[in-house]
Scaffold this motif. Structure first.
Motif, mmCIF file in Angstrom:
data_model
loop_
_atom_site.group_PDB
_atom_site.id
_atom_site.type_symbol
_atom_site.label_atom_id
_atom_site.label_comp_id
_atom_site.label_asym_id
_atom_site.label_seq_id
_atom_site.Cartn_x
_atom_site.Cartn_y
_atom_site.Cartn_z
ATOM 1 N N ASP A 197 -1.902 -13.717 -1.415
ATOM 2 C CA ASP A 197 -1.423 -12.806 -2.543
ATOM 3 C C ASP A 197 -0.574 -13.552 -3.437
ATOM 4 N N TYR A 250 -11.007 -0.688 -9.850
ATOM 5 C CA TYR A 250 -11.586 -1.484 -8.566
ATOM 6 C C TYR A 250 -10.318 -1.919 -7.781
ATOM 7 N N GLY A 251 -8.962 -2.556 -8.275
ATOM 8 C CA GLY A 251 -8.023 -2.753 -7.656
ATOM 9 C C GLY A 251 -7.468 -1.455 -6.955
ATOM 10 N N TRP A 252 -7.610 -0.417 -7.591
ATOM 11 C CA TRP A 252 -6.792 0.845 -7.174
ATOM 12 C C TRP A 252 -7.382 1.297 -6.073
ATOM 13 N N MET A 253 -8.947 1.289 -6.012
ATOM 14 C CA MET A 253 -9.677 1.655 -4.919
ATOM 15 C C MET A 253 -9.685 0.987 -3.640
ATOM 16 N N SER A 254 -9.453 -0.465 -4.183
ATOM 17 C CA SER A 254 -9.347 -1.593 -2.864
ATOM 18 C C SER A 254 -8.044 -1.741 -2.371
ATOM 19 N N GLY A 255 -6.933 -1.167 -3.190
ATOM 20 C CA GLY A 255 -5.711 -1.309 -2.698
ATOM 21 C C GLY A 255 -5.328 -2.645 -2.995
ATOM 22 N N ILE A 256 -5.653 -3.581 -3.812
ATOM 23 C CA ILE A 256 -5.473 -4.993 -3.984
ATOM 24 C C ILE A 256 -4.246 -4.891 -5.191
ATOM 25 N N TRP A 257 -3.069 -5.120 -4.769
ATOM 26 C CA TRP A 257 -1.749 -4.878 -5.757
ATOM 27 C C TRP A 257 -1.941 -5.987 -6.856
ATOM 28 N N ILE A 274 -4.299 -4.587 -9.193
ATOM 29 C CA ILE A 274 -3.578 -3.614 -9.764
ATOM 30 C C ILE A 274 -2.596 -3.639 -11.061
#
Length: 84
Positions: A5, A53-60, A63
């Motif tokens: 992260d 993609y980031g939103w759907m994957s929850g990758i802050w 996002i």
């Protein structure tokens, strides 16, 4: 925070802030002849898809970076359309 992260946030910060000088220069000079309309149009669509993609994957990191980059790139694209 995991190291992955941290690397993601660092990469996001660098790639996102890279758009600030172009946005500032275009705003300041009110000129955008050096900006490619096609490239920025394709780029804005790509960034919107990365944001989804980031939103759907929850990758802050994805996002946050792409939300800010989308705003900056859209601003440059809009100025390209307005100032030609």
């Amino acid at each position: 925070m995991p190291d992955t992260d941290l690397i993601g946030y660092l990469a996001a910060t660098l790639t996102t802030t890279a758009f600030i000088p172009q946005a500032w220069l275009t705003w300041k000079t009110r000129r955008a002849e050096g900006v490619s309309l096609l490239m920025y149009s394709i780029f804005v669509i790509g960034i919107a898809l990365w944001l989804a993609y980031g939103w759907m994957s929850g990758i802050w990191p994805v996002i946050i970076a792409n939300a800010i980059t989308l705003l900056l790139a859209s601003f440059i694209l809009l100025m390209k359309i307005v100032y030609k």
